[in-house]
Design an enzyme around this catalytic site. Structure first.
Site, mmCIF file in Angstrom:
data_model
loop_
_atom_site.group_PDB
_atom_site.id
_atom_site.type_symbol
_atom_site.label_atom_id
_atom_site.label_comp_id
_atom_site.label_asym_id
_atom_site.label_seq_id
_atom_site.Cartn_x
_atom_site.Cartn_y
_atom_site.Cartn_z
ATOM 1 N N ASN A 1 0.872 -1.179 0.000
ATOM 2 C CA ASN A 1 0.000 0.000 0.000
ATOM 3 C C ASN A 1 0.901 1.218 0.000
ATOM 4 O O ASN A 1 1.292 1.721 1.049
ATOM 5 C CB ASN A 1 -0.895 -0.026 1.227
ATOM 6 C CG ASN A 1 -1.948 1.061 1.169
ATOM 7 O OD1 ASN A 1 -1.748 2.103 0.538
ATOM 8 N ND2 ASN A 1 -3.056 0.834 1.830
ATOM 9 N N ASP A 2 1.221 1.706 -1.186
ATOM 10 C CA ASP A 2 2.223 2.766 -1.203
ATOM 11 C C ASP A 2 1.666 4.116 -0.803
ATOM 12 O O ASP A 2 2.333 5.136 -0.910
ATOM 13 C CB ASP A 2 3.030 2.813 -2.513
ATOM 14 C CG ASP A 2 2.210 2.580 -3.752
ATOM 15 O OD1 ASP A 2 1.030 2.970 -3.754
ATOM 16 O OD2 ASP A 2 2.766 2.006 -4.712
ATOM 17 N N CYS A 3 0.459 4.108 -0.272
ATOM 18 C CA CYS A 3 -0.102 5.346 0.275
ATOM 19 C C CYS A 3 -0.120 5.324 1.801
ATOM 20 O O CYS A 3 -0.591 6.274 2.434
ATOM 21 C CB CYS A 3 -1.500 5.570 -0.271
ATOM 22 S SG CYS A 3 -1.448 5.833 -2.029
ATOM 23 N N ASN B 1 2.069 5.903 4.201
ATOM 24 C CA ASN B 1 3.433 6.450 4.312
ATOM 25 C C ASN B 1 3.701 6.773 5.779
ATOM 26 O O ASN B 1 3.542 7.903 6.221
ATOM 27 C CB ASN B 1 3.562 7.713 3.449
ATOM 28 C CG ASN B 1 2.955 7.524 2.067
ATOM 29 O OD1 ASN B 1 1.957 8.148 1.709
ATOM 30 N ND2 ASN B 1 3.530 6.629 1.295
#
Ligand code: BGC
Ligand code: NOJ
Length: 812
Positions: free
Chosen positions: A482-484, A486
């Protein structure tokens, strides 16, 4: 309202109304040269890289949308129209667009003239062919004027949108016979040019855009077409185009074929020129010669179709349900090929400029592609591994032209290394080729650092255990899948991208339960591989690490009813009942149940029940719930999206299959299949107006229950959704799964199914698999026989090549 329908016999989707809710596109080309084409002929072509080798201009996010493409104009004296309706939008008497496997046919008819255009890129060819068939369907002689149109932009597609002071002065063309060459900048550092030709004499041409279109006109009504007269303009700078002018006369019932070729050439340094300033056209002429008649073009199309027959014959199902059959046999596999070729680079949602090939993405794509062309998969996985760092970390992306890691996008996504284990083991399981493990593969593209591919896997495995946090769970790094999410970013600056900003991981306690589950799942594959290779010490060491991880997950990753998602920078829980928003997430619950962590203690069942209760909706499973409604600086991009979109509680179709697969581990075939059909394109064809994107492929995201318009999709085509859904249906629901030592058969299906049949080509032989479900169970294999010989267990061992076998499977 429906805009089209499937034609399974021809493997086409047939669009009958040009005004689709969004441009519905197709991809042409299979290797090296590609095109995107919409149902109204919009789009562009490129050689390998849509940023540096784009042939023609495409304006994303334009008004009107999808303006620009390969357009043919007919001026019959009364009307000006296009076979694909746009850009003139003159009402047609009939319109049809057929998107097939790497080809598209668009046909329009107006006042007794029919114009059909076949678009495709022949195998092993750096060119798009456009075969135009003009027919007179009336009883009278038809005379009309025919114009082609293509707008050049063979230079950096990013600078095409910003550096006008330079680009408006560089454009150069050469015109010879019926061919228009775009040779901008060829003189300096470039060894490549493009050309656009037609296989007939032309009565004129234009190569300067403003002359052809007219400064105050648009593509809908180019000045030259309206005037019915070309000007033979020669572009010097500004915006070069290529337009042929042909006068056509057709007797009643007569047809005429015109073959246009839009191609790309690279010349060797000492072979660049024919004479001073005149480009060497030999290679272009060779291609033109290969396609100078309609017969040659038809033969090339037949070859392309035969190629697809071979690919799609590897796995075919006969289930009794057309929708499932067309998904499994045609469209899902087709989309897997496209994602293999493009990763996430060029679609109508990805500009072709921003994103190279993703380390994670391209590994995952192999899941749905490896059986189609194992050799290409082998090369791909070597290319990907070559960008890995010595400590196991990875560049997140690499550029297809150079195959080098992309510094601007950086690295530090701590899930990345584990996907390499998936990529390599998927390849071996399909092909049986263990020699890939001995290949010497560079690190950071440096040959002097090369080690065996097996060592790359060990280093990937170790990267996780070398980066554990306070709960003995994997540190997340920049982000995981889930590259969101962060967790180390703390961005307060609206002008920076969450994806590339400097992360603050020093002293961070941010850990990921998703990486933990992933590590256990693929760690077990790594262990099995070590055992097969006789590396028993390494196997024991790895087993010990996996066991420890399982223990940490149970002790520190269980929230009572489901698996936690993560710990943040400070060590606070994410995806817990204690949180106000984002109490539960798909990713960790998918991976931990796929890996059956805590299954004996009932954790998997509880977790999947919680997913069903809290995340399941009519249109699919939302990523998290409740959605974030305010910005959480300690979580980053996920909390910037409005509720119900993208990673913030959207139905992120990429990760739905993890829950489906988890369900099959529990044996709940009805639930798994229900989830499958909710997002599967062929099953939701009836809501195509709401769905908006192409009804024949998956989209990355469907708006979730908190969104303004639940069920509306975005970001079609280039998404891991294709590979993961293919894996979920074929390997886990139908249960036909490549393994190191053969093919496992262990279906998990809806109870009401009587069974299904699959023909599977595998390692050189063919299995005709007939699954019967007389007792109407979801899971459990009572007996398997091969040519009437009963075997023990559910593994079909490796069999003799070039033979067909009858495999009977009885569930119960
Ligand atoms: C999107 C992600 C995407 C990432 C990288 C984010 O804005 O939400 O889905 O993977 O950008 O481009
Ligand atoms: C899209 C990316 O391509 C994929 O790698 C990522 O995992 C998902 N976004 C989820 O954030």
């Amino acid at each position: 309202m429906k805009y089209g329908h499937f034609d399974d016999a021809t493997r086409e989707y047939v669009i009958t109304n040009p005004q689709t809710p969004f441009p519905w596109i197709n991809y042409l080309g299979n290797k090296d040269f590609f095109s995107l084409i919409s149902n109204t002929a919009g789009g562009y072509s490129f050689y390998k890289d849509a940023k540096f080798r784009r042939l023609n201009r495409y304006r994303y996010n334009n008004v009107p949308m999808d303006d620009g493409g390969r357009y043919f104009y007919i001026n019959d004296g009364e009307n000006i129209w296009n076979p694909g309706w746009k850009p003139s939008k003159t009402e047609l008497d009939s319109y049809e667009c057929r998107h097939g496997m790497n080809y598209t046919k668009i046909k329009g008819e107006k006042n007794g003239i029919s114009a059909e255009v076949l678009f495709f890129v022949p195998l092993n060819t750096w060119a798009e062919i456009q075969k135009v068939t003009l027919s007179n369907t009336s009883n009278e002689v038809k005379k009309f004027k025919f114009f082609s149109y293509n707008e050049w932009a063979l230079w950096n597609a990013a600078s095409d949108m910003e550096n006008f002071q330079r680009n408006f002065s560089t454009g150069e063309v050469e015109i010879e016979d019926s061919v228009i060459y775009h040779k901008t900048e060829y003189r300096e550092r470039r060894n490549h040019f493009a050309y656009y030709s037609v296989n007939t004499n032309i009565q004129g041409f234009d190569t300067d855009r403003e002359t052809f279109v007219g400064l105050y006109n648009s593509h809908a009504n180019p000045q030259v077409v309206s005037a019915g007269k070309p000007t033979n303009s020669h572009a010097h700078g500004w915006s070069p185009i290529a337009s042929h002018y042909i006068e056509v006369e057709l007797q009643p019932g007569e047809s005429k074929d015109l073959v246009f070729v839009l191609g790309y050439v690279e010349n060797d340094e000492d072979d660049k020129w024919e004479s001073k300033g005149i480009i060497n056209k030999t290679k272009a002429k060779e291609v033109l010669e290969r396609f100078n008649t309609a017969q040659k073009v038809d033969a090339a199309l037949a070859e392309l179709k035969a190629y697809w027959d071979t690919i799609l014959n590897v796995f075919t199902i006969d289930s009794g349900d057309d929708r499932l059959d067309r998904q499994v046999n045609i469209w899902n596999q087709y989309q897997c090929m496209i994602t293999f070729n493009f990763s996430r680079s060029a679609s109508y949602f990805e500009s072709g400029i921003g994103r190279g090939m993703g380390f994670r993405d391209s590994n995952q794509d192999l899941l749905g592609f490896v059986h189609q062309a194992p050799k290409r998969a082998r090369q791909r996985v070597i290319d990907i591994a070559s960008t890995q760092f010595l400590d196991g970390g990875c560049y997140h992306q690499y550029q297809p032209l150079t195959k080098r890691g992309n510094n601007e996008v950086g690295g530090g996504f701590n899930d990345d290394p584990m996907w390499l284990i998936l990529g390599v083991t998927s390849y071996i399981k399909e092909s049986g080729d263990f020699t890939i493990l001995d290949e010497m593969v560079p690190f950071d593209n440096d040959e002097s650092l090369a080690q065996s591919m097996f060592n790359h896997l060990t280093i990937s495995f170790n990267h996780v255990i070398n980066n554990l946090g306070p709960n003995k769970l994997p540190l997340i790094g920049r982000a995981d899948w889930n590259d969101c999410l962060n967790l180390n970013c703390f961005s307060n600056d609206p002008n920076e991208s969450f994806q590339t900003t400097e992360n603050n991981s020093e002293g961070s306690k941010a850990e990921s339960l998703m990486i933990a589950g992933l590590f256990v799942y693929y760690g077990r594959d790594y262990i099995e591989l070590c055992k097969l290779l006789g590396k028993s010490e390494e196997a024991a060491r790895a087993q010990n690490e996996v066991d420890t991880m399982v223990k940490s997950i149970k002790e520190n990753g269980w929230d009572g009813q489901w698996f936690l998602r993560a710990y943040d920078f400070y060590g606070n829980k994410i995806g817990s009942k204690e949180n106000e928003e984002g109490k539960i997430f798909i990713e960790s619950n998918g991976w931990c149940t796929m890996a059956k962590i805590g299954n004996d203690e009932g954790m998997c069942k509880k977790a999947l029940d919680a997913v069903k209760e809290r995340l399941d909706t009519k249109y699919g499973i939302v990523l998290n719930n409740p959605a974030y409604t305010k910005y959480h600086i300690e979580m980053g991009e996920i909390s910037t999206y409005p509720a119900g979109y993208k990673e913030n509680a959207g139905i992120f179709c990429h990760n739905n299959p993890w829950i489906m697969i988890g369900e099959t581990e529990l044996g709940r075939g009805d639930i798994a299949y229900d989830y499958y059909t909710k997002i599967s394109p062929a099953f939701i064809e009836d809501i195509q107006e709401l769905h908006k994107t192409e009804p024949y492929v998956y989209s990355q995201m469907i708006a979730g229950k908190d969104a303004f318009k639940p069920g509306e999709a975005k970001n079609s085509w280039l998404t891991g959704t294709a590979a993961w859904n293919y894996a979920a249906i074929t390997q886990h629901i139908l249960g036909i799964k490549p393994a190191f030592k053969g093919l496992e058969i262990n279906p998990c299906i809806p109870k009401k199914w009587d069974g299904f049949k699959v023909k599977r080509k595998f390692r050189g032989y063919t299995l005709n698999i007939d699954v019967k479900n007389p007792n109407h169970v979801s899971k459990g294999v009572k007996q398997i026989s091969i040519d009437d010989n009963v075997i023990i267990g559910d593994l079909i061992p490796v069999l003799e090549k070039n033979k067909e076998y009858a495999v009977k499977v009885v569930m119960g």
